[in-house]
Structures are given as structure tokens and as C-alpha cells.
Motif scaffolding. Sequence first.
Motif, PDB file in Angstrom:
ATOM      1  N   ARG A 170       0.899  -1.158  -0.286  1.00  0.00           N
ATOM      2  CA  ARG A 170      -0.041   0.248   0.552  1.00  0.00           C
ATOM      3  C   ARG A 170       0.842   1.341  -0.149  1.00  0.00           C
ATOM      4  O   ARG A 170       1.993   1.129   0.352  1.00  0.00           O
ATOM      5  N   GLU A 171       0.204   2.158  -0.408  1.00  0.00           N
ATOM      6  CA  GLU A 171       1.194   3.260  -0.877  1.00  0.00           C
ATOM      7  C   GLU A 171       1.074   3.662   0.984  1.00  0.00           C
ATOM      8  O   GLU A 171      -0.110   4.221   1.368  1.00  0.00           O
ATOM      9  N   GLU A 172       1.651   4.603   1.552  1.00  0.00           N
ATOM     10  CA  GLU A 172       1.813   4.800   2.688  1.00  0.00           C
ATOM     11  C   GLU A 172       0.714   6.722   3.063  1.00  0.00           C
ATOM     12  O   GLU A 172       1.757   7.230   1.608  1.00  0.00           O
ATOM     13  N   ASN A 173       0.576   6.587   3.747  1.00  0.00           N
ATOM     14  CA  ASN A 173      -0.639   8.103   4.702  1.00  0.00           C
ATOM     15  C   ASN A 173      -1.335   8.084   3.371  1.00  0.00           C
ATOM     16  O   ASN A 173      -1.225   9.280   3.557  1.00  0.00           O
ATOM     17  N   VAL A 174      -1.611   7.327   2.668  1.00  0.00           N
ATOM     18  CA  VAL A 174      -3.016   6.977   1.825  1.00  0.00           C
ATOM     19  C   VAL A 174      -3.784   6.139   2.544  1.00  0.00           C
ATOM     20  O   VAL A 174      -3.262   4.948   2.168  1.00  0.00           O
ATOM     21  N   ILE A 175      -5.365   6.575   1.860  1.00  0.00           N
ATOM     22  CA  ILE A 175      -6.515   5.828   1.901  1.00  0.00           C
ATOM     23  C   ILE A 175      -7.378   6.196   1.085  1.00  0.00           C
ATOM     24  O   ILE A 175      -7.181   7.409   0.047  1.00  0.00           O
ATOM     25  N   PHE A 176      -8.056   5.187   0.732  1.00  0.00           N
ATOM     26  CA  PHE A 176      -9.030   4.995  -0.971  1.00  0.00           C
ATOM     27  C   PHE A 176      -9.749   5.166  -0.742  1.00  0.00           C
ATOM     28  O   PHE A 176     -10.008   4.587   0.581  1.00  0.00           O
ATOM     29  N   PHE A 177     -11.099   5.863  -0.852  1.00  0.00           N
ATOM     30  CA  PHE A 177     -12.729   5.539  -0.917  1.00  0.00           C
ATOM     31  C   PHE A 177     -12.955   5.697  -2.510  1.00  0.00           C
ATOM     32  O   PHE A 177     -13.129   6.357  -3.476  1.00  0.00           O
ATOM     33  N   ARG A 178     -14.323   4.724  -2.640  1.00  0.00           N
ATOM     34  CA  ARG A 178     -15.312   4.997  -4.108  1.00  0.00           C
ATOM     35  C   ARG A 178     -16.528   5.544  -3.536  1.00  0.00           C
ATOM     36  O   ARG A 178     -17.274   4.698  -2.511  1.00  0.00           O
ATOM     37  N   LEU A 179     -16.863   6.202  -3.815  1.00  0.00           N
ATOM     38  CA  LEU A 179     -18.217   6.643  -3.817  1.00  0.00           C
ATOM     39  C   LEU A 179     -19.291   6.790  -5.345  1.00  0.00           C
ATOM     40  O   LEU A 179     -17.984   6.791  -6.540  1.00  0.00           O
ATOM     41  N   SER A 180     -20.371   5.991  -4.536  1.00  0.00           N
ATOM     42  CA  SER A 180     -21.479   6.274  -6.253  1.00  0.00           C
ATOM     43  C   SER A 180     -22.597   6.814  -6.363  1.00  0.00           C
ATOM     44  O   SER A 180     -22.744   7.347  -5.792  1.00  0.00           O
ATOM     45  N   TYR A 181     -22.377   7.621  -7.482  1.00  0.00           N
ATOM     46  CA  TYR A 181     -23.397   8.620  -7.936  1.00  0.00           C
ATOM     47  C   TYR A 181     -24.103   7.914  -8.395  1.00  0.00           C
ATOM     48  O   TYR A 181     -25.469   9.010  -9.177  1.00  0.00           O
TER      49      TYR A 181
END
Length: 498
Positions: A463-474
Motif C-alpha cells: 500500500r501507498e504510505e500515508n494514503v487511503i482510498f474510498f469509492r463513491l457511487s452517484y
Amino acid sequence: MSEAIDLSHHLSLLARSRKASPLKDILAYLHYPGMVSLAGGLPHPALFPFANIDVEVYNPGSDLSSLVSSDTTHISVPKVNTEGGVSLAVALQYADVSGMRALLKYAREFTQLVCSPAYKNWDVLINCGNTDGWTKAVGLLCEPGDYILVEEYTFSSAQYLWIPMGCKGAPIKMDAEGLRADHLDEVLTTWDTTHPGVKKPHVLYATPTGQNPTGTLMPDKRKQEVYDVCVKHDIIIVEDDPYYFLQLAPYVLNAPASTPTAYSQSAHLASLEKTFLNIDVQGRVIRLDSFSKTVAPGSRIGWFTANPLFTERLLRASEVTTQTPSGWSQGIIIRLLDEWKLGGFLQWLHGLAAEYQKRRDWMCDGLAASFDVQPSTHDASLTAYLKGTQTRLFTFVPPRAGMFVWLKVFLHENKQYQEMKGKLEEPELDYEKMLWQDMADAKVLLSSGNFFLPWEGKEKMDREENVIFFRLSYSMTSKEAMQAAVQRMADVFAGAWS
């Protein structure tokens, strides 16, 4: 224009070993004039307890802003059709596993019009949607323990198919235009050094349009670069493209609503990025198209486009697994396309894209209202700051296709995360789970970024350090509910970064 090259060395042992089902082969003879069949165990259609299907369907140019439109047309599928069209007697019977003839005809005409494959002897085969298509493609090409080339973040369900086979993902880095051809080439060129004694991957799984989860749209130039790398290294491309017709105009921050223009089929087709089929001169692309995002996911109907060797082997797999796709779905979709014609279907697709573009704009406008959002000076991304501060929270690229916004969340200024670093083996994953739960407790449901990490055969992912991700659906939410959800997100971010 030449024919597909010989790619038989890519077939799995399972695919090479399949034999034609003799009971399925003789079905073709039923269409011979004057044939009397005493061969098959086909139920007599008089014993089907259905007399007729009557359906009200939208017209191609219907207003899609409300749940139900009054701009409709009546279609029906009778028990017997004396005029030669689709009938329940045919649709509900055991049938050709490749699909009903009328639907195959539509799929071929549509593929030729939209994709214009760059070799002569391509063919189509109806399947039960893209999940079924990908399942059969894996069986066609992959052996247990293989590595499969995938995008850096990839649709989670696609890999949960092959994880039980002992297969692993070989992730390819991405940018705002999708997977990077240079990194694909690097991974393949250095494979024997980085993976000594391990079989080199020969299958690339990619979603070039509205990539799930990142929402990227791969432009024509990038597709050509990726294709050239695949030719160089003898890679089969599985082009899973359910969002192809949900291509959207670029988002403009705080722009007024656009005025719809009159539909032009030629302008519509010219506006679309090419598919990998458009540039495939060797037959090394297996394209997966689907009615799931363009008509209804419950229809469970899609189709393969591939070289004749691959479609024949896929047909043999279908004969002994799914058999012919649902006759109900095929019959209704055939009648819908009979009514709309291909031009009407394209107009419908254009209207769908306009509706999703409006929803994309609601989402991006909502983010701009609940956070301080600034455009980047060097790419298409936007950066969101905590309202009234210079605290950087996340970046996102307004999607050019599909249904998703992908947030890259920066944890450098988050005190709780910083306290976790050095104490936990995977602080990013643990904090992502905590923040996700905070969002859920605030009554806003997101998809965690870790859902989409490629499986590399180990519990701990890179994983990339100091970063997280979220997916939003519209795709499903009303404008009002979407704005409320984004504000709840903003409140959770404010509390977490305070």
C-alpha cells in the motif's frame, strides 16, 4: 484487413480438452426445411403455461429524470409468431447455446457499427452478462497458479473468481488515463528477474471505460500504447467494458447546467473513445459487452466478441455450464431492439450518458459545496480542503465515464493516524477501516479502497504510505440524498481531522 493470427497456445488445458456436445450440435438441423425431429427431448411448446408477454417500454428519447416515464410503447412476445419474429415457443425452448439468432444478428451489427474490429473473422457469442463472460474467459485462458495482469485497483469480484484457483494479480500502475503502458512493459520485461522461475503472465484484465473503482477513461492513444505492449509480449486482453456508453463530458467546477442538444448519431459515435477491438489487428482481444448497465442488470445478457478459435471454445464451455442464456431475457430484449432499431438504441444510450453526467455533476458539485475544492495546476484532479482551512483532505479526478468517484485521502495531518504509525503493522488499512466505520455510523455508506487491491497471494498488500482510498457511487441516489451524504462525510472528516 487480415484474419486473426493463431493464438491457440494461450488456451488452458481445460479449454483444449473440451469436446463438442453431440446433442447440442444436432440442434442446428432443426432449422432445415421439412425436418422432422425424433432426436431431442424438447418439451412441446403447447405445454408451456404462458400465452403472451405484454410489456410497456420507454421510447428511445424518453425523459429519464423521473422514476417512471409516460413516453412509452407497447410490445409483446406471443406464444406463436406467424410473421417469423420472436415467440415464446422459441424463446422458452432449449435453444442454440450461442444465443437466439435475432440477438446474435443485433450483436454483430452493433459491434460492427460501434467497434469496427480491425480483423476479418471475428465473431460474437451471447452470454449471461459480463460476470459470466469473465468466468468463462478465465476458464479459457488461465491455469491454477497463474499470474493475471490487472489494474492497480481492480474490481474486487473479478479477482474473487480466480483466487480459489491459486491465481494472483500482477498490478499495473495507473494514472488519470487508466493503466500505464510503460509500467505494463516494465513489469513484463523484467518478469524473469523479479519473479525467477515463475510463469510469465499472458492475460490482461482491464476495464478501460469508467474503470471500477477509479472512474478513469482510457483515451485512444493510451489504448494503442497498451495494445502495442501486449503484441510485444504476446498478451491476451480481456476488455471488460460495461460502462462504455456511459462516457461523460469533462466536469467544470461550478459551471451552470448545460442545455441538451438535438441527438445526432454520427456526432454521438464520433464522441466515443475507441475500444481495443477497433485497433485489434491480430484477434488478441476478448471484448465483454453487457446490457446490465444499458438496459437492466437483471436481464443477465451480454456478449463476447473474439476470434473464432476463442468463441468456439467458449461455446463448448457454455454447452455444459450455463447453456443458452435466459429465453425470457433474450426474447424481451430482441423485441425491444426490434422496436427501437439500432439507431433508437444508440439514442437511448446517449440519453443514459446524459443522465449519468448530471448525477456525476451533482456529486462533484456537492463535494465542492461541503469542502473547499481547488483545481490542480498540472492535471485534471481537484483537491478538497477542510472547509475554511488549509488542511488537505483528499484529491479526486471528476470521472469521464461510469458511476464512481475515487477519493485519495491524505493522512499526513491526521493526528490519530500519526499516533498509530509505528505501533501497527498496517496503519493505513486499520485507519481506513476506522474511518469507514465512522462514516457508516454517520449514515453514509462508502466502499473502502482496500476492497479493490489486487490479490498477490499474501494477506498484507503493498500500500501507498500515508494514503487511503474510498469509492463513491452517484448512480442510485437522488440529488438531495447525495448532498446530505456528502455533508455527513464532511462532518466526519472535520471531526477526524480536528
